[in-house]
Scaffold this motif. Sequence first.
Motif, PDB file in Angstrom:
ATOM      1  N   ARG A 116       8.906   7.997  -5.896  1.00  0.00           N
ATOM      2  CA  ARG A 116       9.932   6.970  -5.664  1.00  0.00           C
ATOM      3  C   ARG A 116      10.294   6.882  -4.181  1.00  0.00           C
ATOM      4  O   ARG A 116      10.377   5.791  -3.611  1.00  0.00           O
ATOM      5  CB  ARG A 116      11.198   7.291  -6.482  1.00  0.00           C
ATOM      6  N   GLU A 176      10.167   3.573  -2.072  1.00  0.00           N
ATOM      7  CA  GLU A 176      11.460   2.924  -1.848  1.00  0.00           C
ATOM      8  C   GLU A 176      12.138   3.339  -0.536  1.00  0.00           C
ATOM      9  O   GLU A 176      12.817   2.534   0.094  1.00  0.00           O
ATOM     10  CB  GLU A 176      12.388   3.215  -3.036  1.00  0.00           C
ATOM     11  N   HIS A 190       8.780   3.080   2.337  1.00  0.00           N
ATOM     12  CA  HIS A 190       8.056   1.789   2.301  1.00  0.00           C
ATOM     13  C   HIS A 190       6.547   1.972   2.402  1.00  0.00           C
ATOM     14  O   HIS A 190       5.853   1.200   3.077  1.00  0.00           O
ATOM     15  CB  HIS A 190       8.560   0.857   3.404  1.00  0.00           C
ATOM     16  N   ARG A 195       3.904   0.620 -10.267  1.00  0.00           N
ATOM     17  CA  ARG A 195       4.624   0.340  -9.019  1.00  0.00           C
ATOM     18  C   ARG A 195       3.784  -0.464  -8.025  1.00  0.00           C
ATOM     19  O   ARG A 195       4.257  -0.781  -6.935  1.00  0.00           O
ATOM     20  CB  ARG A 195       5.039   1.670  -8.347  1.00  0.00           C
ATOM     21  N   ASP A 206      12.361  -3.645   4.641  1.00  0.00           N
ATOM     22  CA  ASP A 206      12.027  -3.420   3.248  1.00  0.00           C
ATOM     23  C   ASP A 206      10.503  -3.381   3.099  1.00  0.00           C
ATOM     24  O   ASP A 206       9.745  -3.757   3.989  1.00  0.00           O
ATOM     25  CB  ASP A 206      12.662  -4.475   2.337  1.00  0.00           C
ATOM     26  N   ARG A 207      10.041  -2.917   1.924  1.00  0.00           N
ATOM     27  CA  ARG A 207       8.618  -2.654   1.739  1.00  0.00           C
ATOM     28  C   ARG A 207       7.800  -3.934   1.837  1.00  0.00           C
ATOM     29  O   ARG A 207       6.712  -3.958   2.414  1.00  0.00           O
ATOM     30  CB  ARG A 207       8.415  -1.980   0.379  1.00  0.00           C
TER      31      ARG A 207
END
Lengths: 259, 300
Positions: free
Chosen positions: A86, A90, A93, A123, B4-5
């Motif tokens: 995770r 998250e 990145h 994911r 962010d990703r």
Amino acid sequence: MIDTNVNLFHWPFRRVVGDDPADLVARLRKKGVTQAWAGSFEGLLCRDVAGVNARLATACHQHGPGFLVSFGCINPKVPDWEEDLRRCQENHHMVGIRLYPNYHGYGLGDPAFTKLLSMAADRKIMVQIALSMEDTRAQFPLMPVPPVDPAPLAGLIPRMPQLNLVLLNAGYWAGDRTPGVRAITKAGNAYFDIAMDEGVGGLERLIAETSPSRVLFGSHYPFFYFESALLKVRSAGLPRDQEMAVYEGNARSLLRRVS
Amino acid sequence: MLLDRRTVIKSLVAGAFAAGAQAGAEAPADASESRGHFRVWDMHSHLESLSGNTPEERMEILVRHMDRLGVERLILSQGFGEHMPYPTPAQVRDENDRVMRALKHFPDRAYGSVFLNPQNTEFSIQEFDRCVRDGPMVSIGELETDVKCNSAALDPIVERAISMNVPILQHTWIKAAGNEPDESTPFDLVELAKRHPQAHFICGHTGGNWELGIRAIRDTRNVYAEIAGSDPVSGFVEMAVRELGAERVIYGSDVGGRSFASQMAKVIGAEIPDSAKELILGGNLRSLLGPVLEAKGLKS
């Protein structure tokens, strides 16, 4: 040129050039690399995997933002590895993770590995498996680490069409025509780097056994001389479009699949 | 600011596209010295693991790949068929005959190195005379696992080599899990070399575990480190040059099981002067072979 197989920090048994991240980035840029997918040598032996991944992410951000792409390590045999996965996605990145099953003591038939693959597929995070890191004949005698047996993947990959799998350092099975290996090489979501692909005409054979769209430039630098992978492509006599696909087009497509 | 990703991935893909536009105009650089800059002679090659059915067909494949990386000449030895740890005289003769067929087909691209089984000294001398003294070959080896090379059985063969001034390529490994029976190490080769200070020995693979092999041969000046047939682990050639001097390091590939690419990379990618690369990639080998080539009226 996208190098999908580089390593940061110190190899446990020898100092190698470029084991400082800033130095590594400078060397790779000089060689014409425009993006490098980086794992951490620390991931082989350290059990504080979260710390390994945090240091990797920091180093990639500090020394090569937009250039070094960090691939965190997950060890599904340590407690609460799911949290590491995770965090990779998250918090850090990361677009992918890199696994070292032989250094972490599990086979690819292990249920924990199946669970990890499944979670990664859900994911949409890329999975690189380093099937070996060095020739077993040349390993430190007190620490023999046999290569990973890829056979169980033959049954797993078809069940996970969303999985994006890259097999690194897979050269030792060259010429293996057993049904399991054939199934893996033909799977549409399995990619292969060329770092340990060997023999005269080895790259042409790898492409014929897999696909021109699933072979990736990977050097295993700085453990290996970078020029090994580079000269393999140059000497393969590939059509220009295939050559450019290996250098970077296929890696770019793979990135799009996880975006 | 943390990204962010999705933003990160988008930037990576975009960066790769930009890089692709550049790379599309010109293939990646920095190994330019591998094309034509050095005269590359390869000390260690076989006809194994190639797709042709005849020595001529397999040699054609090798030459095609040599041309792509600028390899000028091979020293070719046994290995067309299955590995034979204890070959009979007939098998040894067959291997040498196949090599000579390949040489005849490409006389400007390869010289031959005679295969012998030191367990059979009398036959080995006869075969040396047939292939080297009276034939086209210019060196001995690769000698493999027939008998450890520190054996006295090799002494008459070495004396023959000295008489014609030809070098001997001896297979060596120091395997982590132990060598095969009768497989030689660099330590064994050093024993032989010390008994024959006038002979020139090429330590095939430098023991594989090169950090040990280089040290093993360091003070034995008539033993050369040969870099063929191991993974292209960085630091190999730099250490060899540092400890032995570039004059005692010789390039070889161990094709067809290995590639020219991975093995040449050890030299091309090494952080050593170009003058050292020139010696390792061919200069030292041409010097070693100089006397026999001259005696035979062959090109160097």
